[in-house]
Enzyme design. Sequence first.
Site, PDB file in Angstrom:
ATOM      1  CG  ASN A  83      -0.240  -0.224   2.511  1.00 44.46           C
ATOM      2  OD1 ASN A  83       0.446  -1.226   2.672  1.00 44.46           O
ATOM      3  ND2 ASN A  83      -0.373   0.688   3.453  1.00 44.46           N
TER       4      ASN A  83
ATOM      5  CD  GLN B 174      -3.872  -0.317  -1.120  1.00 38.52           C
ATOM      6  OE1 GLN B 174      -4.129   0.225  -2.187  1.00 38.52           O
ATOM      7  NE2 GLN B 174      -4.195   0.232   0.045  1.00 38.52           N
TER       8      GLN B 174
ATOM      9  CB  SER C 292     -10.823  -3.488   2.202  1.00 39.46           C
ATOM     10  OG  SER C 292     -11.440  -2.369   2.761  1.00 39.46           O
TER      11      SER C 292
ATOM     12  CG  HIS D 227     -12.322   1.568   2.408  1.00 37.00           C
ATOM     13  ND1 HIS D 227     -11.321   2.502   2.552  1.00 37.00           N
ATOM     14  CD2 HIS D 227     -12.001   0.555   3.235  1.00 37.00           C
ATOM     15  CE1 HIS D 227     -10.444   2.066   3.442  1.00 37.00           C
ATOM     16  NE2 HIS D 227     -10.835   0.876   3.877  1.00 37.00           N
TER      17      HIS D 227
ATOM     18  CB  CYS E 140      11.545   8.814  12.087  1.00 37.26           C
ATOM     19  SG  CYS E 140      12.137  10.114  13.124  1.00 37.26           S
TER      20      CYS E 140
HETATM   21  C1  LIG Z   1      -2.746  -3.441   2.385  1.00 36.25           C
HETATM   22  C2  LIG Z   1      -3.873  -3.158   3.327  1.00 36.25           C
HETATM   23  N1  LIG Z   1      -4.314  -4.131   4.116  1.00 36.25           N
HETATM   24  C3  LIG Z   1      -5.336  -3.940   4.974  1.00 36.25           C
HETATM   25  C4  LIG Z   1      -5.960  -2.711   5.076  1.00 36.25           C
HETATM   26  C5  LIG Z   1      -7.079  -2.546   6.040  1.00 36.25           C
HETATM   27  O1  LIG Z   1      -8.323  -2.554   5.376  1.00 36.25           O
HETATM   28  P1  LIG Z   1      -9.619  -1.926   6.081  1.00 36.25           P
HETATM   29  O2  LIG Z   1      -9.451  -0.446   6.043  1.00 36.25           O
HETATM   30  O3  LIG Z   1     -10.769  -2.393   5.250  1.00 36.25           O
HETATM   31  O4  LIG Z   1      -9.687  -2.480   7.449  1.00 36.25           O
HETATM   32  C6  LIG Z   1      -5.521  -1.646   4.266  1.00 36.25           C
HETATM   33  C7  LIG Z   1      -6.120  -0.308   4.383  1.00 36.25           C
HETATM   34  O5  LIG Z   1      -5.471   0.708   4.563  1.00 36.25           O
HETATM   35  C8  LIG Z   1      -4.444  -1.878   3.364  1.00 36.25           C
HETATM   36  O6  LIG Z   1      -3.979  -0.913   2.577  1.00 36.25           O
END
Ligand SMILES: Cc1ncc(COP(=O)(O)O)c(C=O)c1O
Length: 388
Positions: free
Chosen positions: A150, A178, A198, A200, A326
């Site tokens: 991500n 992703q 997911s 969204h 960082c």
């Molecule tokens: C690679 C990855 N795994 C898991 C998640 C978590 O998904 P959710 O927001 O549906 O809990 C995200 C969301 O940021 C993601 O980018």
Amino acid sequence: MNVYFDNAATTQLDPEVLKEMMNVLENKHGNPSSIHSYGRQAKAMVEKARKKIATHLNVSPSEIFFTSGGTEADNMAILSTVEDYNIKHIISSQLEHHAVLHSIENLVHKGKVTVSHVALKKDGHIDLADLENQLKKHQSSLVSLMHANNEIGNILPIEEVSELCKKNNAVFHSDTVQSMCHYPLDLQKIKVDFIAASAHKFHGPKGTGFIYINGSRNISPQIHGGGQERNMRGGTENVAGIMGLSKAFETAYKHMKEHAEHIQHRKSHMIHRLETELKDVEFNGDTKGNSLYTVLNVMLPETDDYEMMLMKLDMSGIAASAGSACSSGSNIGSHVIAALGKNIDRRPVIRFSFSKYNTIAEADFCVETLQSFYSSNAKAPVKAKAAN
Ligand SMILES: Cc1ncc(COP(=O)(O)O)c(C=O)c1O
């Protein structure tokens, strides 16, 4: 101009998805567990959605279970597998999302498993030779490696990894949050045991997702309740969310090629302009190789005023994600960029992530905003938080 370049964090709801969800919310309020007509109608919709997803992934509908999103699906795959298959060792990577990293850390903390991280190549790809060695050393372990990262966008050769896992009797979980709906996944070819998705992240609603559980695997639920999802996930189904997920899924699959070309074009345009018009720009991850077309992780030139730069982007109406390791050694910063081991001192790291709604004019505006900042900057240390 308002520019949304944070689509790896979340995407805008597709108007067609909203329409589908509004229809359910306004007209179809039945509980899928009720035996009367309202319940049967809701149940039929949920099962239709399940079938649609299963068909696209080339699996049986009985292998798809709806969840509250990617985090729950990742947790379920890891926690249930460790309990039910008596797993003592997990092989993963330092680049995983916190939904995976923290689930594993929690198990390590409780003394239930040990973990080892696969070596990374310079471009952030998994070293497959090291994975194979680890698999031989830790037979019958759980492997959790994400399909697409991500933050830097790198894509795992998932089919090859799945073969290695099978050969070494390992259970294989892959976080496909992703990549889902951006790449076709044929789960008859990929020998994976669990994947997480997911809605969204592909223009569906937040709080809805699913886990695929290979029919040959038998795990117990993490959420106990009224026996929903064939006893695998208690809780009344989020019918409107599931219908939104299903609509978003269908739309994404229908237009996948066209959207991929559209988005890749914007990403390539941005890469080209940044490379040619800003001095000392670098990209994190395998930007020009096997990488998500939706994600571009940029290491910008040194600046005296990192905070000002982020503020300038924000005040100009540009939403992007700041993620950097960082350099001072505190734990603020992106674990992904830190794992790449790059010297990013005083260099802002920004993730731009694209969707079907982005335009070339937006990419131009973004590059020009950065140019205008760099034409008047000074020096300061870089600190920022990990991206979602
Ligand atoms: C690679 C990855 N795994 C898991 C998640 C978590 O998904 P959710 O927001 O549906 O809990 C995200 C969301 O940021 C993601 O980018």
